[in-house]
Design a protein around this motif. Structure first.
Motif, PDB file in Angstrom:
ATOM      1  N   LEU A  37       0.853  -1.181   0.000  1.00  0.00           N
ATOM      2  CA  LEU A  37       0.000   0.000   0.000  1.00  0.00           C
ATOM      3  C   LEU A  37       0.892   1.235   0.000  1.00  0.00           C
ATOM      4  N   VAL A  38       0.732   2.074  -1.006  1.00  0.00           N
ATOM      5  CA  VAL A  38       1.528   3.292  -1.146  1.00  0.00           C
ATOM      6  C   VAL A  38       0.631   4.489  -0.896  1.00  0.00           C
ATOM      7  N   THR A  39       1.021   5.329   0.056  1.00  0.00           N
ATOM      8  CA  THR A  39       0.226   6.504   0.382  1.00  0.00           C
ATOM      9  C   THR A  39       1.152   7.630   0.815  1.00  0.00           C
ATOM     10  N   ASP A  40       0.599   8.786   1.150  1.00  0.00           N
ATOM     11  CA  ASP A  40       1.456   9.900   1.547  1.00  0.00           C
ATOM     12  C   ASP A  40       1.611   9.952   3.061  1.00  0.00           C
ATOM     13  N   LYS A  41       2.546  10.778   3.504  1.00  0.00           N
ATOM     14  CA  LYS A  41       2.896  10.845   4.922  1.00  0.00           C
ATOM     15  C   LYS A  41       1.699  11.242   5.783  1.00  0.00           C
ATOM     16  N   GLY A  42       0.893  12.160   5.286  1.00  0.00           N
ATOM     17  CA  GLY A  42      -0.232  12.637   6.076  1.00  0.00           C
ATOM     18  C   GLY A  42      -1.311  11.602   6.302  1.00  0.00           C
ATOM     19  N   LEU A  43      -1.456  10.664   5.388  1.00  0.00           N
ATOM     20  CA  LEU A  43      -2.499   9.639   5.503  1.00  0.00           C
ATOM     21  C   LEU A  43      -2.048   8.409   6.279  1.00  0.00           C
ATOM     22  N   ALA A  44      -0.734   8.229   6.408  1.00  0.00           N
ATOM     23  CA  ALA A  44      -0.196   6.964   6.922  1.00  0.00           C
ATOM     24  C   ALA A  44      -0.798   6.551   8.258  1.00  0.00           C
ATOM     25  N   GLY A  45      -1.008   7.519   9.156  1.00  0.00           N
ATOM     26  CA  GLY A  45      -1.488   7.175  10.487  1.00  0.00           C
ATOM     27  C   GLY A  45      -2.974   7.369  10.704  1.00  0.00           C
ATOM     28  N   LEU A  46      -3.705   7.715   9.654  1.00  0.00           N
ATOM     29  CA  LEU A  46      -5.130   7.982   9.817  1.00  0.00           C
ATOM     30  C   LEU A  46      -5.949   6.698   9.870  1.00  0.00           C
ATOM     31  N   ASP A  47      -7.148   6.826  10.424  1.00  0.00           N
ATOM     32  CA  ASP A  47      -8.004   5.660  10.625  1.00  0.00           C
ATOM     33  C   ASP A  47      -8.365   4.967   9.316  1.00  0.00           C
ATOM     34  N   THR A  50      -5.470   2.760   8.429  1.00  0.00           N
ATOM     35  CA  THR A  50      -5.364   1.638   9.362  1.00  0.00           C
ATOM     36  C   THR A  50      -6.434   0.593   9.098  1.00  0.00           C
ATOM     37  N   ARG A  51      -7.673   1.054   8.837  1.00  0.00           N
ATOM     38  CA  ARG A  51      -8.760   0.112   8.566  1.00  0.00           C
ATOM     39  C   ARG A  51      -8.513  -0.673   7.284  1.00  0.00           C
ATOM     40  N   THR A  52      -7.944  -0.001   6.287  1.00  0.00           N
ATOM     41  CA  THR A  52      -7.645  -0.695   5.035  1.00  0.00           C
ATOM     42  C   THR A  52      -6.569  -1.751   5.248  1.00  0.00           C
ATOM     43  N   LEU A  53      -5.543  -1.410   6.005  1.00  0.00           N
ATOM     44  CA  LEU A  53      -4.496  -2.390   6.318  1.00  0.00           C
ATOM     45  C   LEU A  53      -5.065  -3.556   7.140  1.00  0.00           C
ATOM     46  N   ASP A  54      -6.003  -3.249   8.028  1.00  0.00           N
ATOM     47  CA  ASP A  54      -6.660  -4.322   8.802  1.00  0.00           C
ATOM     48  C   ASP A  54      -7.379  -5.298   7.869  1.00  0.00           C
ATOM     49  N   LEU A  55      -8.073  -4.747   6.876  1.00  0.00           N
ATOM     50  CA  LEU A  55      -8.801  -5.586   5.925  1.00  0.00           C
ATOM     51  C   LEU A  55      -7.848  -6.481   5.139  1.00  0.00           C
ATOM     52  N   LEU A  56      -6.722  -5.926   4.735  1.00  0.00           N
ATOM     53  CA  LEU A  56      -5.740  -6.716   3.987  1.00  0.00           C
ATOM     54  C   LEU A  56      -5.147  -7.819   4.860  1.00  0.00           C
ATOM     55  N   GLU A  57      -4.780  -7.439   6.065  1.00  0.00           N
ATOM     56  CA  GLU A  57      -4.178  -8.424   6.977  1.00  0.00           C
ATOM     57  C   GLU A  57      -5.173  -9.536   7.313  1.00  0.00           C
ATOM     58  N   GLY A  58      -6.421  -9.148   7.530  1.00  0.00           N
ATOM     59  CA  GLY A  58      -7.444 -10.134   7.857  1.00  0.00           C
ATOM     60  C   GLY A  58      -7.699 -11.119   6.740  1.00  0.00           C
ATOM     61  N   ALA A  59      -7.392 -10.712   5.501  1.00  0.00           N
ATOM     62  CA  ALA A  59      -7.590 -11.588   4.347  1.00  0.00           C
ATOM     63  C   ALA A  59      -6.327 -12.372   3.991  1.00  0.00           C
ATOM     64  N   GLY A  60      -5.300 -12.244   4.844  1.00  0.00           N
ATOM     65  CA  GLY A  60      -4.059 -12.968   4.590  1.00  0.00           C
ATOM     66  C   GLY A  60      -3.182 -12.347   3.519  1.00  0.00           C
ATOM     67  N   LEU A  61      -3.359 -11.043   3.274  1.00  0.00           N
ATOM     68  CA  LEU A  61      -2.599 -10.365   2.228  1.00  0.00           C
ATOM     69  C   LEU A  61      -1.485  -9.489   2.785  1.00  0.00           C
ATOM     70  N   GLY A  62      -1.186  -9.630   4.055  1.00  0.00           N
ATOM     71  CA  GLY A  62      -0.109  -8.851   4.659  1.00  0.00           C
ATOM     72  C   GLY A  62      -0.561  -7.475   5.090  1.00  0.00           C
ATOM     73  N   ARG A  63       0.422  -6.699   5.603  1.00  0.00           N
ATOM     74  CA  ARG A  63       0.127  -5.374   6.151  1.00  0.00           C
ATOM     75  C   ARG A  63       1.285  -4.429   5.815  1.00  0.00           C
ATOM     76  N   ALA A  64       1.595  -4.308   4.562  1.00  0.00           N
ATOM     77  CA  ALA A  64       2.779  -3.552   4.142  1.00  0.00           C
ATOM     78  C   ALA A  64       2.388  -2.175   3.639  1.00  0.00           C
ATOM     79  N   ILE A  65       3.135  -1.172   4.073  1.00  0.00           N
ATOM     80  CA  ILE A  65       2.837   0.199   3.682  1.00  0.00           C
ATOM     81  C   ILE A  65       4.134   0.952   3.404  1.00  0.00           C
ATOM     82  N   PHE A  66       4.093   1.802   2.391  1.00  0.00           N
ATOM     83  CA  PHE A  66       5.165   2.763   2.104  1.00  0.00           C
ATOM     84  C   PHE A  66       4.525   4.137   2.051  1.00  0.00           C
ATOM     85  N   SER A  67       5.024   5.066   2.874  1.00  0.00           N
ATOM     86  CA  SER A  67       4.362   6.369   2.956  1.00  0.00           C
ATOM     87  C   SER A  67       5.323   7.551   2.828  1.00  0.00           C
TER      88      SER A  67
END
Length: 381
Positions: A37-47, A50-67
């Motif tokens: 998941l590639v996003t900007d610095k301002g969005l990295a810590g927003l809900d 986080t919810r999108t990363l939760d959805l990915l992790e819950g589906a077994g797709l990992g929790r990787a982010i570059f911001s």
């Protein structure tokens, strides 16, 4: 009205409130098993992130982010993202955010399997054919603003940090395979971002509508996009939780980016170098430039904008349309000049040079020259 749909123009778009819940399914549809998941610095810590990363992790797709993405992303951001992407052995990108996150994510996926340097793929002639299409990894785009429409585009804008020029990196396969347009993700946008991004969408539609190139499909899309902005941007600005207004603005953003296949013009030709050299917000810069450019283009655009005014219910033809734009800017808190926007000590020679090099100049109805472009900059400064 039930604002939910499944669209395939120009790509597969899953539109509607709450559809971020389908992010794992979208990954499967795009053939992605290990997304970054590639996003900007301002969005990295927003809900919403986080919810999108939760959805990915819950589906077994990992929790990787570059911001590490700047507001005007540059080649160093691309290199940093590529390093993370390649070392992590990812197989696709989720481009998440506004224009900066979307553009950077798309370019990382594009460059993932390329051996040539980034600037070899600038949108000049047939340079896009230099790319190895097999080296372009799949992209899912998730916009969190309603402005650039980069989610439905085949290019990314990257600033050359040495020359301070915005460069367009283009390839047809940069078009995301799946787009999730969920207006709930835009509810938290601050007012000034709502205004700036919304007017970016409006500028796309206005310039596409005025471009002299032939593309009647884009012409119709641009006109309706203008109407949506006129009807719903003031509502989204006044009440950020107005989900109907947010949804229509997401539509307008995608429509503007689809329409400008027909061409852009002097608004963007001025805005790109200003943003590259002075780091201003792109959509807000477009809005500041728009009134002067409308007057500049009047000899060739008066007729088409008079027809647009009729469709939009604006009295007074071209003059009424121009007055409406100034009134809209004022109602949304847009600065009247670039000086008010924070542009100080500009080098006009450099700005004029870079504006005339910008590919947007080719879509302007009035030919841009060094003399009239300098006058335009003086007018907006």
């Amino acid at each position: 009205m039930n604002l939910v749909g499944n669209w395939s123009y120009p790509t597969s778009v899953r539109f509607g409130a709450g559809r971020i819940a389908e992010i794992a399914e979208a990954c499967i549809a795009a053939g992605i098993t290990k997304p970054l998941l590639v996003t900007d610095k301002g969005l990295a810590g927003l809900d919403i992130t986080t919810r999108t990363l939760d959805l990915l992790e819950g589906a077994g797709l990992g929790r990787a982010i570059f911001s590490e993405v700047d507001p005007n992303p540059n080649e160093q951001n691309v290199e940093d993202g590529l390093k993370i992407y390649r070392e992590g052995d990812f197989d696709g990108v989720i481009a998440f955010g506004g224009g900066s996150g979307l553009d950077l994510g798309k370019v990382v996926a594009f460059m993932a399997g390329q051996s040539r340097p980034l600037w070899d793929f600038e949108d000049i002639g047939d340079w896009w054919t230099r790319a190895d299409p097999q080296g372009i990894h799949p992209i899912i785009a998730v916009p969190t603003t309603a402005g650039t429409g980069s989610e439905v585009g085949r290019a990314g804008v990257i600033t050359n940090s040495e020359t301070h020029e915005k460069k367009i990196i283009f390839h047809p396969k940069m078009l995301p395979q799946v787009v999730i347009c969920d207006p709930e993700l835009t509810v938290g946008m601050p007012k000034f971002i709502t205004a700036g991004t919304g007017l970016d969408a409006f500028a796309h539609c206005v310039e596409a509508f005025c471009s002299p190139h032939y593309h009647p499909m884009s012409q119709g899309i641009a006109l309706e996009g203008m109407r949506l902005v006129k009807e719903y941007l003031p509502r989204a600005y006044e009440d950020g939780s107005d989900l109907e207004a947010r949804a229509h603005m997401m539509s307008a953003a995608a429509m503007g980016a689809t329409a400008f296949q027909k061409g852009l013009g002097a608004i963007h030709a001025l805005s790109h170098p200003i943003g590259a050299h002075h780091h201003t917000h792109h959509g807000t810069t477009n809005a500041v430039c728009m009134p002067a450019v409308l007057q500049f283009n009047r000899p060739r655009a008066e007729g088409v904008l008079s027809r647009a005014a009729d469709y939009l219910g604006i009295a007074g033809g071209f003059e009424g349309f121009a007055a409406y734009v100034e009134e809209l800017n004022a109602s949304l808190g847009i600065p009247r000049t670039l000086s008010e926007l924070g542009v100080t000590d500009p080098d006009l020679d450099v700005l004029v040079r870079d504006a005339l090099r910008d590919p947007s100049t080719g879509g302007n109805p009035v030919e841009m020259t060094a003399e009239n472009t300098r006058k335009l900059f003086e007018a907006v400064l």
